[in-house]
Design an enzyme around this catalytic site. Structure first.
Site, mmCIF file in Angstrom:
data_model
loop_
_atom_site.group_PDB
_atom_site.id
_atom_site.type_symbol
_atom_site.label_atom_id
_atom_site.label_comp_id
_atom_site.label_asym_id
_atom_site.label_seq_id
_atom_site.Cartn_x
_atom_site.Cartn_y
_atom_site.Cartn_z
ATOM 1 N N ASP A 24 -2.003 -0.522 3.712
ATOM 2 C CA ASP A 24 -2.559 -1.150 2.800
ATOM 3 C C ASP A 24 -2.787 -0.153 1.381
ATOM 4 O O ASP A 24 -2.701 -0.907 0.519
ATOM 5 C CB ASP A 24 -4.041 -2.380 2.693
ATOM 6 C CG ASP A 24 -3.865 -3.076 2.096
ATOM 7 O OD1 ASP A 24 -3.054 -3.977 1.640
ATOM 8 O OD2 ASP A 24 -4.935 -3.964 1.994
ATOM 9 N N HIS A 107 2.866 -6.636 -1.779
ATOM 10 C CA HIS A 107 2.245 -7.478 -1.679
ATOM 11 C C HIS A 107 3.375 -8.866 -1.531
ATOM 12 O O HIS A 107 2.824 -9.907 0.435
ATOM 13 C CB HIS A 107 0.937 -6.904 -1.813
ATOM 14 C CG HIS A 107 0.031 -6.838 -1.180
ATOM 15 N ND1 HIS A 107 -0.325 -5.490 -0.975
ATOM 16 C CD2 HIS A 107 -1.009 -7.041 -0.344
ATOM 17 C CE1 HIS A 107 -1.079 -5.336 -0.946
ATOM 18 N NE2 HIS A 107 -1.800 -6.153 -0.072
ATOM 19 N N HIS A 110 5.171 -8.793 2.138
ATOM 20 C CA HIS A 110 4.389 -8.865 2.591
ATOM 21 C C HIS A 110 3.957 -10.231 2.949
ATOM 22 O O HIS A 110 4.231 -10.408 4.331
ATOM 23 C CB HIS A 110 2.960 -7.991 2.865
ATOM 24 C CG HIS A 110 1.587 -9.004 3.653
ATOM 25 N ND1 HIS A 110 1.169 -9.922 3.277
ATOM 26 C CD2 HIS A 110 1.469 -8.567 4.929
ATOM 27 C CE1 HIS A 110 0.425 -10.329 4.406
ATOM 28 N NE2 HIS A 110 0.747 -9.517 5.191
ATOM 29 N N HIS A 124 -2.166 -6.693 8.745
ATOM 30 C CA HIS A 124 -1.501 -6.943 7.727
ATOM 31 C C HIS A 124 -1.387 -5.545 6.525
ATOM 32 O O HIS A 124 -0.033 -5.825 6.139
ATOM 33 C CB HIS A 124 -2.398 -7.237 6.667
ATOM 34 C CG HIS A 124 -3.023 -6.741 4.973
ATOM 35 N ND1 HIS A 124 -2.299 -7.781 4.128
ATOM 36 C CD2 HIS A 124 -3.461 -5.840 3.975
ATOM 37 C CE1 HIS A 124 -2.054 -7.833 2.778
ATOM 38 N NE2 HIS A 124 -2.705 -6.287 3.037
#
Length: 217
Positions: A24, A107, A110, A124
């Site tokens: 992340d 993101h 994602h 994540h």
């Protein structure tokens, strides 16, 4: 009011969660730079500051410098200076960096990948790490930078391929769905400093997967 992180607890927690945190955090600098280049507001609707961009860059440098040593410490359940610095990067530098600068393709990809059922077993940060590689493909990043990111991911065990996030043999129909979701009008991918279309996203995902498969450290 307070964010309190006990590194003794983290050192004894499942190592996979620390590594996912690095995945992340890996996106922070790349997404910050994209938002700044595009002149987009940060996650609070304001402008990115010089300090936010500096923190995002420090986050990336810290991951490269200390990621492997922090992983080794975590595997041994020990708190070391490297582990302390990675916890700072994962939590403080990444947190301030993304809130104060913004999020973009990593993101956005994602979020869209969650439509592929195979990704549901992955964390994540694991999916975001692959999203970083996709973002680099979208941005046509220099090969040296792509290799640096791939090398880091490999060194700490972050996914670099579709197979690494449960999507080996991803059908074109599912890929098309993911790409369409990524470019919905409110998608984070539109914080990139150029127009992004669904075919571009699908192509970048395939290219990221190929880069990860062919990379040799």
């Amino acid at each position: 009011v307070l964010v309190l992180v006990d590194t003794e607890v983290i050192a004894k927690a499942p190592v996979r969660t620390l590594v996912a945190g690095m995945g992340d955090a890996l996106s922070t600098m790349f997404e910050a730079k994209a938002c700044v280049a595009a002149g987009k507001p940060n996650t609070r609707g304001g402008s990115c500051t010089l300090s936010a961009l500096a923190l995002a860059e420090l986050c990336y440098r810290t991951l490269l410098a200390d990621g492997v040593d922090a992983l080794e410490a975590a595997n041994q359940g020990r708190v070391t200076p490297a582990l302390e610095r990675i916890v700072e990067a994962n939590t403080l530098l990444s947190g301030l960096g993304f809130e104060s600068a913004g999020l973009a393709a990593a993101h956005g990809v994602h979020n869209a990948l969650t439509a592929a059922e195979g990704t549901h077993a992955y964390l994540h940060g694991e999916k975001v790490a692959f999203g970083v590689i996709v973002q680099l493909m979208l941005e046509k990043a220099e090969r040296a930078l792509v290799d640096e990111v791939l090398g880091f991911c490999k060194s700490v065990g972050l996914p670099t391929t579709l197979a690494g996030i449960g999507c080996e043999g991803l059908p074109d129909s599912t890929l098309a769905k993911v790409a369409e979701l990524a470019v919905l009008p409110d998608g984070l991918i539109h914080n990139e400093p150029f127009l992004v279309t669904a075919p571009m996203v699908a192509k970048a995902i395939r290219e990221a997967d190929a880069a990860g498969q062919s990379f040799v450290a």
